[in-house]
Write an enzyme that holds these catalytic residues in place. Structure first.
Site, PDB file in Angstrom:
ATOM      1  N   CYS A  40     -15.229 -17.043  -8.864  1.00  0.00           N
ATOM      2  CA  CYS A  40     -16.152 -16.799  -7.753  1.00  0.00           C
ATOM      3  C   CYS A  40     -15.448 -16.318  -6.486  1.00  0.00           C
ATOM      4  O   CYS A  40     -15.942 -15.421  -5.798  1.00  0.00           O
ATOM      5  CB  CYS A  40     -16.990 -18.045  -7.463  1.00  0.00           C
ATOM      6  SG  CYS A  40     -16.071 -19.533  -7.017  1.00  0.00           S
ATOM      7  N   HIS A  58     -18.490 -23.847  -5.148  1.00  0.00           N
ATOM      8  CA  HIS A  58     -18.820 -22.479  -5.571  1.00  0.00           C
ATOM      9  C   HIS A  58     -19.034 -21.631  -4.323  1.00  0.00           C
ATOM     10  O   HIS A  58     -19.484 -22.141  -3.292  1.00  0.00           O
ATOM     11  CB  HIS A  58     -20.091 -22.508  -6.430  1.00  0.00           C
ATOM     12  CG  HIS A  58     -20.512 -21.178  -6.972  1.00  0.00           C
ATOM     13  ND1 HIS A  58     -19.632 -20.313  -7.596  1.00  0.00           N
ATOM     14  CD2 HIS A  58     -21.725 -20.548  -6.987  1.00  0.00           C
ATOM     15  CE1 HIS A  58     -20.291 -19.227  -7.972  1.00  0.00           C
ATOM     16  NE2 HIS A  58     -21.561 -19.350  -7.607  1.00  0.00           N
ATOM     17  N   SER A 103     -20.153 -16.285 -11.660  1.00  0.00           N
ATOM     18  CA  SER A 103     -20.314 -17.687 -12.043  1.00  0.00           C
ATOM     19  C   SER A 103     -20.419 -17.763 -13.554  1.00  0.00           C
ATOM     20  O   SER A 103     -20.683 -16.757 -14.224  1.00  0.00           O
ATOM     21  CB  SER A 103     -21.593 -18.253 -11.400  1.00  0.00           C
ATOM     22  OG  SER A 103     -21.929 -19.510 -11.968  1.00  0.00           O
TER      23      SER A 103
END
Length: 243
Positions: A69, A104, A121
């Site tokens: 990410c 994330h 992702s």
């Protein structure tokens, strides 16, 4: 043995609309594939100047290795540089699942009154979002709802500032200008904070929090304490250099 195919680097054409260009960037990142190996192929230090991170992005296009990410955010910035109508800013999520916390980050996009995102992702609905969301909070809630499908509860959302379009800038990316502890807030309150922040961003009145105080984050919409007026310009410069 068969050499793995190297995906062609996307090229912007004047005939492309911005959504088409963003889709071309996202398709390229998907062709690089998500890095499941457990080994980080590219070192990305968040404190590095933008110019250094753009060099890493060039390296990524040369190596064509799988990415995670954070690399996707850097690549997204690299490919959208020079598109002044496209504003880019990092969005970070901290989630809780089965006794563990997960982090994330995606690249938020603002263009022509609409929000969307680019990213990578393991989950297809936790990366890119189309440029169709009318507000920043609509985009954030869309991610929150996507997380719920995987039984992840979002505990914190961090929004950074617009990333400059100057690829040679020595300025680092501001990753977390606004930090919302969403577990302690109702959705209307989260929406209010996000919309106030988004409005300030569009008006370009926010400055990197590191200029004010390297250790403090702007949390839940509280304004940053202004610098003391009696500080001399020299002392202000020194304080800024430390951050």
């Amino acid at each position: 043995c068969v050499q793995p195919s190297v995906p062609p680097v996307p090229n912007y054409k004047l005939s492309m609309s911005i959504p088409e260009w963003l889709q071309a960037i996202q398709n390229y990142m998907k062709m690089l594939q998500y890095n499941h190996t457990g080994t980080q192929f590219f070192e990305i230090r968040k404190t590095r100047p933008l110019s250094g991170l753009m060099e890493t992005a060039k390296e990524m296009t040369r190596e064509s290795l799988p990415i995670k990410c954070l690399e996707a955010v850097i690549l997204g910035i690299y490919f959208t540089n020079g598109q002044p109508s496209v504003e880019r800013f990092p969005i970070s999520f901290k989630t809780h699942f089965s006794g563990n916390y997960f982090h994330h980050v995606v690249l938020g996009i603002y263009c022509n009154g609409r929000y969307g995102s680019l990213g990578m992702s393991r989950r297809s609905d936790l990366m890119d979002k189309p440029l169709t969301y009318r507000s920043l909070s609509d985009l954030i809630f869309e991610f929150e709802d996507s997380y719920k499908k995987y039984l992840h509860s979002v505990t914190k959302v961090k929004i950074g500032l617009y990333v400059p379009h100057e690829p040679h800038s020595f300025q680092p990316i501001e990753w977390k200008q606004l930090v919302l502890n969403v577990t302690k807030m109702m959705r209307p309150e989260v929406r209010k904070e996000l919309e106030k922040f988004a409005r300030d961003m569009r008006m370009k009145i926010l400055k990197p929090s590191s200029v004010h105080s390297p250790m403090k984050e702007r949390s839940r919409g509280k304004s940053l304490s202004p610098r003391r007026r009696q500080a001399s310009p020299q002392r202000r410069t020194c304080r800024r250099d430390k951050s």
